[in-house]
Motif scaffolding. Structure first.
Motif, mmCIF file in Angstrom:
data_model
loop_
_atom_site.group_PDB
_atom_site.id
_atom_site.type_symbol
_atom_site.label_atom_id
_atom_site.label_comp_id
_atom_site.label_asym_id
_atom_site.label_seq_id
_atom_site.Cartn_x
_atom_site.Cartn_y
_atom_site.Cartn_z
ATOM 1 N N GLU A 167 0.830 -1.209 0.000
ATOM 2 C CA GLU A 167 0.000 0.000 0.000
ATOM 3 C C GLU A 167 0.859 1.252 0.000
ATOM 4 N N HIS A 170 1.765 1.591 -3.565
ATOM 5 C CA HIS A 170 0.565 2.076 -4.271
ATOM 6 C C HIS A 170 0.417 3.583 -4.078
ATOM 7 N N ASP A 196 -5.825 -1.564 -8.896
ATOM 8 C CA ASP A 196 -5.038 -2.543 -8.154
ATOM 9 C C ASP A 196 -4.953 -3.861 -8.917
ATOM 10 N N ARG A 199 -2.394 -3.427 -11.529
ATOM 11 C CA ARG A 199 -1.048 -3.477 -10.953
ATOM 12 C C ARG A 199 -0.610 -4.928 -10.720
#
Length: 303
Positions: A167, A170, A196, A199
């Motif tokens: 995270e 991210h 996400d 990714r």
């Protein structure tokens, strides 16, 4: 009669409600993008159509993807950027020759569901929109909580709490449109969910396509939704620690993922101070109609 208007990015909708909340009239027109005066004219036309169809005059409430600053009395934080900096409620009141009450669209969701929806009769309702973006609103005893700065419920633009290593990565890779990094919106909006998955897989799919893969036990899609569930749980735990609402209501596209209502309540518990969490998390009863119904209910029943 109560008239509600929901100003969306592509459509502007009107609803007219009777005394008991029954629908008397409903209609949509295209939102005139980037044209402030035409936006006012469109809303005036929708009100005219509602009153012509019902033969009644109504109060008018309006939900927008933004809010009115209590200091400058103009719109701020609106995704419909042509509204920003405009005295929208004042100009509408003049055009319609009556007072117009205006609130954030997520606040309208909260009011609608508190009045006669998933949180009927609850004292404190926290309502979340998890769609293209991520917003939230608060209703207390059926009335919208605006806050001293006009930003109550702007949960999506707080940082995701208790970030793990991925995270944190991210946060650096996916900045928020608001100019900050790590906003909850970038993780748990429908857009954030799709980002996400991209990714993880390198593939660009829509949320419903990802969920279809998860139902077929695709491991990458399952990883994406399980990460989403944990991030939503952590984000809601933050709200429980601050507001401790009686009911949490989910709206927007991601609210249609039925497994969230089984998994997320258990995932919230470890993140809440003291580990106790029995607050119901419910899907919005009125679905896409909640915003426009809540706008109408900005004029509550007289006591």
């Amino acid at each position: 009669m109560r008239i509600g208007i929901d100003l969306g990015g592509t459509k502007t909708e009107v609803i007219a409600l009777g005394d008991e909340g029954e629908q008397l009239f409903r209609h949509r027109l295209p939102t005139p993008k980037d044209d402030y005066q035409q936006t006012i004219a469109t809303i005036a036309e929708l009100v005219r159509l509602a009153e012509e169809a019902t033969g009644q005059r109504g109060t008018v409430g309006l939900g927008i993807p933004g809010s009115i600053s209590p200091y400058t009395r103009v719109v701020k934080n609106a995704n419909s950027t042509w509204l920003n900096g405009q005295p929208f409620d004042k100009d509408l009141s003049e055009a319609l020759k009556r007072e117009v009450r205006l609130a954030n669209d997520a606040n309208c969701l909260a009011v609608s569901e508190a009045i006669d929806g998933a949180a009927t009769g609850a004292g404190i309702v926290f309502a979340v929109i998890i769609g293209t973006g991520c917003g939230a609103g608060i209703a207390i005893n059926g009335r919208s909580l605006i806050g001293g700065n006009g930003t109550a419920g702007e949960w999506g633009h707080n940082p995701l709490p208790w970030m793990d290593e991925d995270e944190l990565r991210h946060r650096e890779e996916v900045p928020c449109y608001c100019g900050k990094k790590g906003c909850i919106e970038t993780f748990i909006s429908g857009t954030g969910f799709a980002t996400d998955y991209q990714r993880l897989s390198g593939k660009k799919l829509k949320g419903n396509e990802i969920m279809h893969l998860a139902e077929q036990q695709d491991p990458v899609a399952e990883l994406a939704i399980s990460r989403y569930e944990m991030r939503l749980a952590k984000s809601l735990a933050h709200i429980v620690n601050i507001l401790d609402p009686d009911v949490i209501v989910l709206g927007g596209g991601m609210s249609n993922v039925e497994r969230l209502y089984k998994t997320v309540p258990q995932l919230v518990k470890p993140w809440v101070f003291g580990g106790e969490f029995e607050t119901p998390i419910r899907k919005a009863v009125h679905g896409d109609s909640s915003g426009v119904r809540g706008a109408a209910w900005l004029w509550p029943a007289e006591k």
